[in-house]
Design an enzyme around this catalytic site. Sequence first.
Site, PDB file in Angstrom:
ATOM      1  N   ASN A   1       0.840  -1.198   0.000  1.00  0.00           N
ATOM      2  CA  ASN A   1       0.000   0.000   0.000  1.00  0.00           C
ATOM      3  C   ASN A   1       0.876   1.249   0.000  1.00  0.00           C
ATOM      4  O   ASN A   1       1.735   1.419   0.858  1.00  0.00           O
ATOM      5  CB  ASN A   1      -0.919   0.014   1.224  1.00  0.00           C
ATOM      6  CG  ASN A   1      -1.917   1.166   1.204  1.00  0.00           C
ATOM      7  OD1 ASN A   1      -1.537   2.334   1.173  1.00  0.00           O
ATOM      8  ND2 ASN A   1      -3.192   0.840   1.221  1.00  0.00           N
TER       9      ASN A   1
ATOM     10  N   CYS B   1      -6.532  -1.276   5.804  1.00  0.00           N
ATOM     11  CA  CYS B   1      -6.974  -2.159   4.717  1.00  0.00           C
ATOM     12  C   CYS B   1      -8.419  -2.548   4.983  1.00  0.00           C
ATOM     13  O   CYS B   1      -8.698  -3.423   5.812  1.00  0.00           O
ATOM     14  CB  CYS B   1      -6.096  -3.396   4.585  1.00  0.00           C
ATOM     15  SG  CYS B   1      -6.502  -4.364   3.089  1.00  0.00           S
ATOM     16  N   LEU B   2      -9.324  -1.896   4.269  1.00  0.00           N
ATOM     17  CA  LEU B   2     -10.753  -2.121   4.471  1.00  0.00           C
ATOM     18  C   LEU B   2     -11.158  -3.545   4.122  1.00  0.00           C
ATOM     19  O   LEU B   2     -11.839  -4.231   4.892  1.00  0.00           O
ATOM     20  CB  LEU B   2     -11.543  -1.111   3.642  1.00  0.00           C
ATOM     21  CG  LEU B   2     -13.066  -1.205   3.674  1.00  0.00           C
ATOM     22  CD1 LEU B   2     -13.687   0.186   3.700  1.00  0.00           C
ATOM     23  CD2 LEU B   2     -13.601  -1.988   2.476  1.00  0.00           C
ATOM     24  N   VAL B   3     -10.727  -4.024   2.958  1.00  0.00           N
ATOM     25  CA  VAL B   3     -11.208  -5.321   2.500  1.00  0.00           C
ATOM     26  C   VAL B   3     -10.631  -6.471   3.318  1.00  0.00           C
ATOM     27  O   VAL B   3     -11.266  -7.529   3.455  1.00  0.00           O
ATOM     28  CB  VAL B   3     -10.922  -5.508   0.995  1.00  0.00           C
ATOM     29  CG1 VAL B   3      -9.441  -5.727   0.723  1.00  0.00           C
ATOM     30  CG2 VAL B   3     -11.750  -6.651   0.409  1.00  0.00           C
TER      31      VAL B   3
ATOM     32  N   CYS C   1     -11.844   1.749  -0.699  1.00  0.00           N
ATOM     33  CA  CYS C   1     -10.526   1.114  -0.606  1.00  0.00           C
ATOM     34  C   CYS C   1      -9.509   2.202  -0.312  1.00  0.00           C
ATOM     35  O   CYS C   1      -9.473   3.222  -1.012  1.00  0.00           O
ATOM     36  CB  CYS C   1     -10.170   0.419  -1.923  1.00  0.00           C
ATOM     37  SG  CYS C   1      -8.466  -0.181  -2.011  1.00  0.00           S
ATOM     38  N   VAL C   2      -8.678   1.988   0.709  1.00  0.00           N
ATOM     39  CA  VAL C   2      -7.697   3.015   1.064  1.00  0.00           C
ATOM     40  C   VAL C   2      -6.445   2.958   0.198  1.00  0.00           C
ATOM     41  O   VAL C   2      -5.541   3.769   0.368  1.00  0.00           O
ATOM     42  CB  VAL C   2      -7.305   2.943   2.553  1.00  0.00           C
ATOM     43  CG1 VAL C   2      -8.466   3.348   3.438  1.00  0.00           C
ATOM     44  CG2 VAL C   2      -6.809   1.544   2.920  1.00  0.00           C
TER      45      VAL C   2
END
EC number: 5.2.1.1
Length: 248
Positions: free
Chosen positions: A13, A78-80, A196-197
């Site tokens: 990321n 991390c959203l997902v 999503c970040v």
Amino acid sequence: MKYRIGQIVPSSNITMETEIPAIFRARETILPERFTFHSSRMRMKKVTKEELEAMDGMSLKCAQELSDAQVDVMGYACLVAIMSMGRGYHCVSEVNLHQETVANDFPTPIVTSAGALINGLKVLGAKQISIITPYMRPLTDMVVDYIEHQGIKVKESIALEIPDNLEVAAQNPMNLLEIYKQLDLTDVDVLVVSACVQMPSLEAIDLIQAECGIPVTSAAVCTTYEMMKKLGIPAKSSIGGELLSGKY
């Protein structure tokens, strides 16, 4: 007053450490508080359920490391990863991460981007939303189910189906100005232009909001809002005034 912002970040990321600081830096132009940013990383390259689950197992070690730096708030970026672990998992994760900081003798408020998005949508009074994600369709469907389990209807979702996490970060946020037009926003209260970040969206949010006439937000904006609230400071920025006000 200077605050330390800690972030638990997937190793691939590169957006969370740009968009979150950008909002905080914009706040520094209008308010006196100052911020430094500190990260610990979890290995993840492909956005698959298997890699996300393995990555989540590394989050506790990251919390320990950031707690050593005595950060003032800690964000799981991390959203997902959270949403793919099952309905309501952000509550479990936040408790587990907080317990690591307690055990390290520096109790620290915890924000997950998944929980922050849910809380942000509730702040905006959202009953029905539409979302854009970079994920493969099965993961996007998990995100939709997760949000709906929290009491918010998802009318439509766009899945860009990009499995490589660095490719997600390479997306041009201005493309969202055309992508969102695929959605029927009738009776939609809020548009989540990036659930999503890792997928950049900050430059496009106010432009899309001006066009579509409803509140537009992202996982990164909601995460920053929640971090500011946990710090006990006004959630404002020169980028968007009162964050999550719907008035960019």
